[in-house]
Design an enzyme around this catalytic site. Structure first.
Site, PDB file in Angstrom:
ATOM      1  N   ASP A   1      -5.118  -2.995 -13.600  1.00 40.23           N
ATOM      2  CA  ASP A   1      -4.372  -2.050 -13.965  1.00 40.23           C
ATOM      3  C   ASP A   1      -4.065  -0.968 -12.368  1.00 40.23           C
ATOM      4  OD1 ASP A   1      -4.290   0.689 -14.761  1.00 40.23           O
ATOM      5  OD2 ASP A   1      -4.568  -0.342 -16.673  1.00 40.23           O
ATOM      6  N   SER A   2      -3.296   0.179 -12.685  1.00 38.26           N
ATOM      7  CA  SER A   2      -2.811   0.266 -11.201  1.00 38.26           C
ATOM      8  C   SER A   2      -3.462   1.797 -11.635  1.00 38.26           C
ATOM      9  CB  SER A   2      -1.629   0.936 -11.447  1.00 38.26           C
ATOM     10  OG  SER A   2      -1.012   1.932 -11.762  1.00 38.26           O
TER      11      SER A   2
ATOM     12  N   THR B   1       0.991  -3.096 -16.470  1.00 38.36           N
ATOM     13  CA  THR B   1       1.205  -3.114 -17.837  1.00 38.36           C
ATOM     14  C   THR B   1       2.328  -4.459 -18.066  1.00 38.36           C
ATOM     15  OG1 THR B   1       1.271  -1.057 -18.826  1.00 38.36           O
ATOM     16  CG2 THR B   1       2.296  -2.662 -20.071  1.00 38.36           C
TER      17      THR B   1
ATOM     18  N   GLN C   1       3.592  23.029  -8.191  1.00 37.44           N
ATOM     19  CA  GLN C   1       2.897  22.363  -8.807  1.00 37.44           C
ATOM     20  C   GLN C   1       4.645  21.813  -9.930  1.00 37.44           C
ATOM     21  OE1 GLN C   1       0.273  24.983 -11.136  1.00 37.44           O
ATOM     22  NE2 GLN C   1      -1.311  24.548  -9.745  1.00 37.44           N
ATOM     23  N   CYS C   2       5.459  22.587  -9.302  1.00 37.84           N
ATOM     24  CA  CYS C   2       6.661  22.698  -9.689  1.00 37.84           C
ATOM     25  C   CYS C   2       7.425  21.211  -9.735  1.00 37.84           C
ATOM     26  CB  CYS C   2       7.537  23.524  -9.725  1.00 37.84           C
ATOM     27  SG  CYS C   2       7.149  25.274 -10.822  1.00 37.84           S
TER      28      CYS C   2
ATOM     29  N   THR D   1       2.644   1.670 -13.086  1.00 43.39           N
ATOM     30  CA  THR D   1       3.041   3.112 -13.495  1.00 43.39           C
ATOM     31  C   THR D   1       2.561   3.670 -12.807  1.00 43.39           C
ATOM     32  OG1 THR D   1       3.443   3.070 -16.279  1.00 43.39           O
ATOM     33  CG2 THR D   1       5.049   1.768 -15.315  1.00 43.39           C
ATOM     34  N   ASP D   2       1.657   3.530 -13.675  1.00 42.59           N
ATOM     35  CA  ASP D   2       0.095   4.998 -13.266  1.00 42.59           C
ATOM     36  C   ASP D   2       0.583   5.267 -12.326  1.00 42.59           C
ATOM     37  OD1 ASP D   2       0.135   4.975 -15.947  1.00 42.59           O
ATOM     38  OD2 ASP D   2      -2.318   4.375 -16.129  1.00 42.59           O
TER      39      ASP D   2
HETATM   40  N1  ASP Z   1      -2.135   1.811 -16.724  1.00 47.74           N
HETATM   41  C1  ASP Z   1      -1.189   0.520 -16.680  1.00 47.74           C
HETATM   42  C2  ASP Z   1      -0.784   0.585 -14.871  1.00 47.74           C
HETATM   43  O1  ASP Z   1      -0.565   1.575 -14.375  1.00 47.74           O
HETATM   44  C3  ASP Z   1       0.592   1.548 -17.053  1.00 47.74           C
HETATM   45  C4  ASP Z   1       1.882   0.947 -16.830  1.00 47.74           C
HETATM   46  O2  ASP Z   1       1.413  -0.014 -15.500  1.00 47.74           O
HETATM   47  O3  ASP Z   1       2.483   1.659 -17.017  1.00 47.74           O
HETATM   48  O4  ASP Z   1      -1.538  -0.268 -14.380  1.00 47.74           O
END
Ligand code: ASP
Length: 337
Positions: free
Chosen positions: A60-61, A15, A273-274, A92-93
């Protein structure tokens, strides 16, 4: 003025580097490099000099693969001697996966490798990108934290302890089973006593092979047939996301499928999973059954860390007994002994 520190910046996309398109935000090539020149703080005297390498096609990650981890690792290795630190701009993903993978792949690390990104693109007025970029650049150059970290929203995390917890808030990441390494407020606080030591040995990169390693989250009513299907060849290893302290259904058919898989040499690692948990299979009969079926404990590792650690250990072509043993040993601060 000649800057004393230098950082290698690798922009993979995410992003932070995106622009608006008809299909929503999408990575834009060349944009970030130009935009950074217009952030005056990045040229302040206390900032390092930096060189940027941007992916020809930033992604995009969601599109990250182990081949990308290797590519990132090679960029770091090739530029290792010329720079004091490394800043990886990343979506971030899947940032927690990449940070975890790099923490294992970069053997004998002695310099900081900081990953950051943002929840809103840099061009947006209210974006968190600017702050993240500036502070991550400082952490990559001014402080001696020789490990793979994620810097996000005023916090520095050990990379292989992180999880993406929030897709809206600027506080996207948490490190549920390990304290944060640093905090940024009016002062910068660093918990040096928690950080890893710089290795005196020569940096090395363990590349990652294409491997059949998976993750399966159990749920009430999961059928043994489905599990059997998932565990079929060529699967080599599985992170089994269980309940609480590491429990799963005591259904004999379910356990039988697990037992057959471990007997056939599939490494099954139990992670909870926690988000905040340390697997202790012997606490409940419903956990001991997994232990008896040959499942090994993932302790308090995140799924991201356990998965990438499996990729790393299998890529080293170690005997299965060593892989199982190392999965339960702390290699890079990913696990509380
Ligand atoms: N979809 C984006 C990614 O992971 C989300 C982000 O960067 O916050 O590339």
């Amino acid at each position: 003025m000649q800057k004393s520190k230098s950082v290698f910046v690798l922009c993979t996309g995410g992003t932070i580097s995106m622009q608006k398109t008809a299909h929503g935000y999408a990575p834009a090539s060349g944009y970030l490099q130009k935009a950074m020149v217009n952030i005056p703080e990045l040229s302040n005297a206390d900032m390092p000099s930096y060189v940027i390498h941007e992916y020809e096609k930033p992604i995009d990650s969601a599109n990250m693969t182990p081949a990308h981890w290797v590519q990132i690792g090679k960029h770091i290795l090739d530029n290792y001697d010329r720079h004091d630190g490394f800043l990886i701009l990343h979506g971030t993903d899947t940032m927690a996966y990449t940070a975890s993978a790099l923490s294992f792949m970069l053997e004998n690390l002695s310099k900081p490798v900081i990953l950051t990104g943002s929840q809103l693109p840099l061009f947006e007025t209210r974006s968190d990108a600017r702050e993240n970029l500036i502070n991550a650049m400082l952490f990559a150059s001014q402080y001696r934290i020789p490990e793979v970290c994620i810097y996000f929203n005023n916090k520095l995390f050990r990379g292989n302890r992180t999880k993406k917890m929030d897709a809206n808030s600027f506080a996207a990441f948490a490190s549920p089973n390990f304290p944060v390494l640093g905090k940024v407020a009016t002062d910068v606080t660093i918990r040096h006593h928690l950080s890893r030591y710089a290795s005196p040995d020569k940096i090395a990169l363990q590349t990652i092979n294409a491997l059949a390693i998976g993750v399966l989250r159990i749920f009430p009513g999961i059928s043994p047939a489905l599990l059997r299907h998932f565990l079929q060849s060529p699967l080599q290893a599985l992170v089994l996301e269980t309940y609480g302290l590491g429990t799963a259904p005591e259904d004999p058919q379910f356990l039988d499928v697990i037992q057959q898989a471990t007997t056939a040499g599939i490494v099954i690692v139990n992670c909870s999973q926690c988000p905040t948990a340390k697997v202790k299979m012997s606490q409940y009969a419903a956990g001991t059954a997994l232990l008896n079926a040959g499942v090994i404990s993932g302790g308090d590792m995140t799924t991201e860390a356990a998965l990438t650690k499996l990729f790393y250990l299998f890529s080293k072509n170690l005997p299965l007994s060593d892989i199982k043993r190392f999965m339960m040993v702390d290699l890079r601060g990913e696990l509380t002994a």
